[in-house]
Structure formats: C-alpha cells, structure tokens
Design a protein around this motif. Sequence first.
Motif, PDB file in Angstrom:
ATOM      1  N   THR A 199       2.283  31.404  -1.866  1.00  0.00           N
ATOM      2  CA  THR A 199       1.920  30.890  -3.190  1.00  0.00           C
ATOM      3  C   THR A 199       0.425  30.548  -3.233  1.00  0.00           C
ATOM      4  O   THR A 199      -0.344  31.205  -3.941  1.00  0.00           O
ATOM      5  CB  THR A 199       2.741  29.630  -3.525  1.00  0.00           C
ATOM      6  OG1 THR A 199       2.525  28.635  -2.510  1.00  0.00           O
ATOM      7  CG2 THR A 199       4.225  29.951  -3.628  1.00  0.00           C
ATOM      8  N   ASN A 243       2.188  10.242  -4.697  1.00  0.00           N
ATOM      9  CA  ASN A 243       2.593  11.627  -4.950  1.00  0.00           C
ATOM     10  C   ASN A 243       2.988  12.274  -3.610  1.00  0.00           C
ATOM     11  O   ASN A 243       2.132  12.646  -2.817  1.00  0.00           O
ATOM     12  CB  ASN A 243       1.422  12.376  -5.606  1.00  0.00           C
ATOM     13  CG  ASN A 243       1.854  13.722  -6.156  1.00  0.00           C
ATOM     14  OD1 ASN A 243       3.032  14.069  -6.102  1.00  0.00           O
ATOM     15  ND2 ASN A 243       0.905  14.468  -6.673  1.00  0.00           N
ATOM     16  N   HIS A 286       7.198  21.760   5.028  1.00  0.00           N
ATOM     17  CA  HIS A 286       7.413  23.201   5.220  1.00  0.00           C
ATOM     18  C   HIS A 286       8.157  23.446   6.528  1.00  0.00           C
ATOM     19  O   HIS A 286       7.728  22.944   7.578  1.00  0.00           O
ATOM     20  CB  HIS A 286       6.065  23.929   5.217  1.00  0.00           C
ATOM     21  CG  HIS A 286       5.333  23.818   3.908  1.00  0.00           C
ATOM     22  ND1 HIS A 286       4.763  22.641   3.474  1.00  0.00           N
ATOM     23  CD2 HIS A 286       5.095  24.736   2.940  1.00  0.00           C
ATOM     24  CE1 HIS A 286       4.205  22.838   2.282  1.00  0.00           C
ATOM     25  NE2 HIS A 286       4.386  24.097   1.934  1.00  0.00           N
ATOM     26  N   SER A 304       4.974  26.781  -5.788  1.00  0.00           N
ATOM     27  CA  SER A 304       6.418  27.039  -5.775  1.00  0.00           C
ATOM     28  C   SER A 304       7.153  26.359  -6.932  1.00  0.00           C
ATOM     29  O   SER A 304       6.705  25.357  -7.489  1.00  0.00           O
ATOM     30  CB  SER A 304       7.003  26.529  -4.456  1.00  0.00           C
ATOM     31  OG  SER A 304       6.782  25.136  -4.340  1.00  0.00           O
TER      32      SER A 304
HETATM   33  O1  TXA Z   1       3.658  26.408  -3.390  1.00  0.00           O
HETATM   34  C1  TXA Z   1       3.618  25.214  -3.130  1.00  0.00           C
HETATM   35  O2  TXA Z   1       4.533  24.410  -3.461  1.00  0.00           O
HETATM   36  C2  TXA Z   1       2.392  24.668  -2.377  1.00  0.00           C
HETATM   37  C3  TXA Z   1       2.394  25.293  -0.980  1.00  0.00           C
HETATM   38  C4  TXA Z   1       1.273  24.771  -0.119  1.00  0.00           C
HETATM   39  O3  TXA Z   1       3.647  25.101  -0.384  1.00  0.00           O
HETATM   40  N1  TXA Z   1       2.407  23.242  -2.307  1.00  0.00           N
HETATM   41  C5  TXA Z   1       2.192  22.444  -3.383  1.00  0.00           C
HETATM   42  O4  TXA Z   1       2.238  21.091  -3.084  1.00  0.00           O
HETATM   43  O5  TXA Z   1       1.979  22.863  -4.485  1.00  0.00           O
HETATM   44  P1  TXA Z   1       1.772  19.952  -4.095  1.00  0.00           P
HETATM   45  O6  TXA Z   1       1.725  18.719  -3.294  1.00  0.00           O
HETATM   46  O7  TXA Z   1       0.526  20.355  -4.766  1.00  0.00           O
HETATM   47  O8  TXA Z   1       2.973  19.825  -5.102  1.00  0.00           O
HETATM   48  C6  TXA Z   1       4.210  19.258  -4.682  1.00  0.00           C
HETATM   49  C7  TXA Z   1       4.993  18.757  -5.865  1.00  0.00           C
HETATM   50  C8  TXA Z   1       4.338  17.555  -6.502  1.00  0.00           C
HETATM   51  O9  TXA Z   1       4.479  17.638  -7.918  1.00  0.00           O
HETATM   52  C9  TXA Z   1       5.152  16.382  -5.941  1.00  0.00           C
HETATM   53  O10 TXA Z   1       5.151  15.260  -6.799  1.00  0.00           O
HETATM   54  C10 TXA Z   1       6.532  16.986  -5.805  1.00  0.00           C
HETATM   55  O11 TXA Z   1       6.299  18.343  -5.397  1.00  0.00           O
HETATM   56  N2  TXA Z   1       7.330  16.299  -4.763  1.00  0.00           N
HETATM   57  C11 TXA Z   1       7.108  16.264  -3.431  1.00  0.00           C
HETATM   58  N3  TXA Z   1       8.026  15.487  -2.808  1.00  0.00           N
HETATM   59  C12 TXA Z   1       8.870  15.032  -3.764  1.00  0.00           C
HETATM   60  C13 TXA Z   1      10.022  14.197  -3.768  1.00  0.00           C
HETATM   61  N4  TXA Z   1      10.501  13.673  -2.647  1.00  0.00           N
HETATM   62  N5  TXA Z   1      10.615  13.953  -4.964  1.00  0.00           N
HETATM   63  C14 TXA Z   1      10.148  14.491  -6.107  1.00  0.00           C
HETATM   64  N6  TXA Z   1       9.057  15.301  -6.183  1.00  0.00           N
HETATM   65  C15 TXA Z   1       8.417  15.565  -5.030  1.00  0.00           C
END
Ligand code: TXA
Length: 335
Positions: free
Chosen positions: A28, A55, A60, A171
């Motif tokens: 991604t 946040n 992974h 994703s």
């Molecule tokens: O494609 C992707 O998802 C990329 C690649 C590097 O894997 N990662 C990515 O991570 O976009 P990030 O941190 O930019 O977005 C992760 C999203 C955020 O909106 C976060 O709030 C949500 O996933 N998230 C993570 N852990 C969570 C949880 N335990 N409960 C609810 N939402 C969660």
Amino acid sequence: MKTLISSDVRLLANLIQEGKVVIFPTETVYGIGASTKLEAACLRVYEIKGRPKDNPLIAHFHSIKAIEEVCILGDLGRKLLEKFSPGPLTLILPKKDKSLFPKELATLAVRIPKNPVIRDWIELTGSPISAPSANLSGRPSLTKLADVIRYFDGVVDGILEAEEPSFGIESTVVSLVGKTPALLRPGSIESTELLSILPDLWIPEPTAKNDIRAVPLSPGTKYKHYAPNARVVLATTEEFLYSLKTMSESTLTAWIGFSWTGKEIIGLEEMTEKQSLGKNHRFCSVSSNEDYASKLYAFFESCDLAGIRTIFCEVPKPERGEEGLRNRLEKATGG
Ligand code: TXA
Ligand code: MG
C-alpha cells in the motif's frame, strides 16, 4: 544518526530486535515500524512522525497463525484473512496478549503485507511490527523510496529496500470488535467485496464529515490526513477541462486525471499555444482508478516540491477502485 539503507532483511531484523525504528515498503504505502513488543521503540515512532499519542498503530504480521497467537480471530476474522490476506486489509481484533503495544488498549489492528520479502523480514524479527504510514503526521503517505530518503535519512535507524508500493493508498480497515462489523477506513478492498463475508457491515456515508461513530471507533479518523501543502480541488470532468482551458501561464497549478493523453486533452478540440504546459505546471495522466491511486501521493509530493499552489484532481470513475480513492481525495481537499 546514520541510517542503514539496505535490502538485507537479516540486518534490518537485527535493528528491530535492538529496539530501533525501520522504514519498510508494503503493497500500500511505506510504513515506519518498531517491534510491537517494545513500547519505547513504538513511542519513538510517534515522536518521529509527530503523531498524536491517542492514535494507535497497525501491527504487521507474517502469517494468520502468528495473529492467532496474540489475538482472538473468530470465524469471521479467519474467513476475511483467508480471503484477503496477505493484502491490504487491516482488522481490529480483541487482544489475547495484553502486553503488546499499545498496552492500554484491549484491541489490536492487524494486517499481513503482500510482499513475501517483507513477511520474511517480519518473521526474522521474532515479533509483529507496529507501523503507521511513513510520513509526517497529517501529510500524504509516501510511496517512493526517494521521498522516504528525503524525509527520513538521518532520522530513522534503517530503511529496508524492497519492491515499492503499488496500490498507493492505505489498507482497508475493518473493526470486528463492536456489536456489528464496521468499515473504519475504505481502501482497495471494497465494501462490496467485504459484504459477502460481512453482510451486516456498517459502512459510513462517504460524505459524512463528522460521523459520531467514526470518532470513538477509529481514533485516526478525527485528524487531518493525506493533505499536501497545495490546495486540492476535486473537479468534475467538465470543471477539470475548464481549468485546463483557462489556465494561466503564471500560476503554479497541477492536474491529475483521466482526460489527458499526454498529447491532447480529451474533450478539447486542440491545445493552443497558451494551453501547452509550461514550467509552472505539472500534469499526471492516469488510466484507471487503480493507476490513479498508485500515482496520487507521489504526485502530491512532487507538486509540493515544485511549489505548486493548486492541484486539480479529476473525480474517480464510478467503477472498481472508486471508494478508497474518493475517500483520500476528499480528505486531501480538507473534507
Ligand atoms: O496500508 C496501511 O494500512 C499502512 C501500511 C504501512 O500498513 N499503514 C497505515 O497506518 O496506514 P496508519 O497508522 O497511518 O493508519 C492506521 C489506522 C488509523 O486510522 C488508526 O486510528 C487505526 O488504523 N487503528 C489502529 N489501531 C486501531 C485500534 N486498535 N482500533 C481502532 N482503530 C485503530
Ligand atoms: Mg497514516
């Protein structure tokens, strides 16, 4: 700090075990990762990105089995991962192993990246890798190694060189922890595909800006996202063509869309001298929604580097790939 830039997965796995921060490509976007078992290392990722502490990060994994060891997968979770993983699907699951980062949450976001080299690297580290997208908080995610190096050389401990991202947007995120499964973030895996396994999937209105359910479910949705410095205008094909036709030589403007073949603008009879692209203009031609998504963030980066003030983005086609792309374009406009 000296950043180790290498395709040697063993060397980069050692860095993770030592509690260091490593940037790696996924299908991604690039991720900026640390061991999910090492809280201090994960907290450094927040510092480097300037990311708000509330946040949480996606962990992974290299296999479904590794996910099951630390989370409650359930029937639906298993079916989803068997159908869509490895690939751009993130699931929010209840945690079994409470020691994993973030400790204060009872849930964990999990995903298995598509590139086998990255899965081998994760396996070698002996831990899941907690990683948000590799970008400064609020800016578009990065999809090109050159951009990653420009921002993060000398800032992170390592950069894993492997196949660059091809999907281009983050994703699809699905929560399986509420009363009903919920689509928290649209992406390349579309809600219509998810419905075959999750017929009661809650799907937010695409244009709902302040959906009350989105905030508590996914903390990330309340922050500004994916926006370049330039003003982004989401334009209908007519508006897009009009902006091309009436462009001025002196304003720093860019266009990304379908209605351009590189030689002529589809829909305009011919380009006059005035309409030819000068040094103040940038253009990116796309052939499908998927192609658009894969080029979008790198184009935003190049526009910001060139000091472009306004980027006209043609609306996506009403077909496959529209859902995630439209979401990112709307976010980029500040919506
Ligand atoms: O494609 C992707 O998802 C990329 C690649 C590097 O894997 N990662 C990515 O991570 O976009 P990030 O941190 O930019 O977005 C992760 C999203 C955020 O909106 C976060 O709030 C949500 O996933 N998230 C993570 N852990 C969570 C949880 N335990 N409960 C609810 N939402 C969660
Ligand atoms: Mg992000």
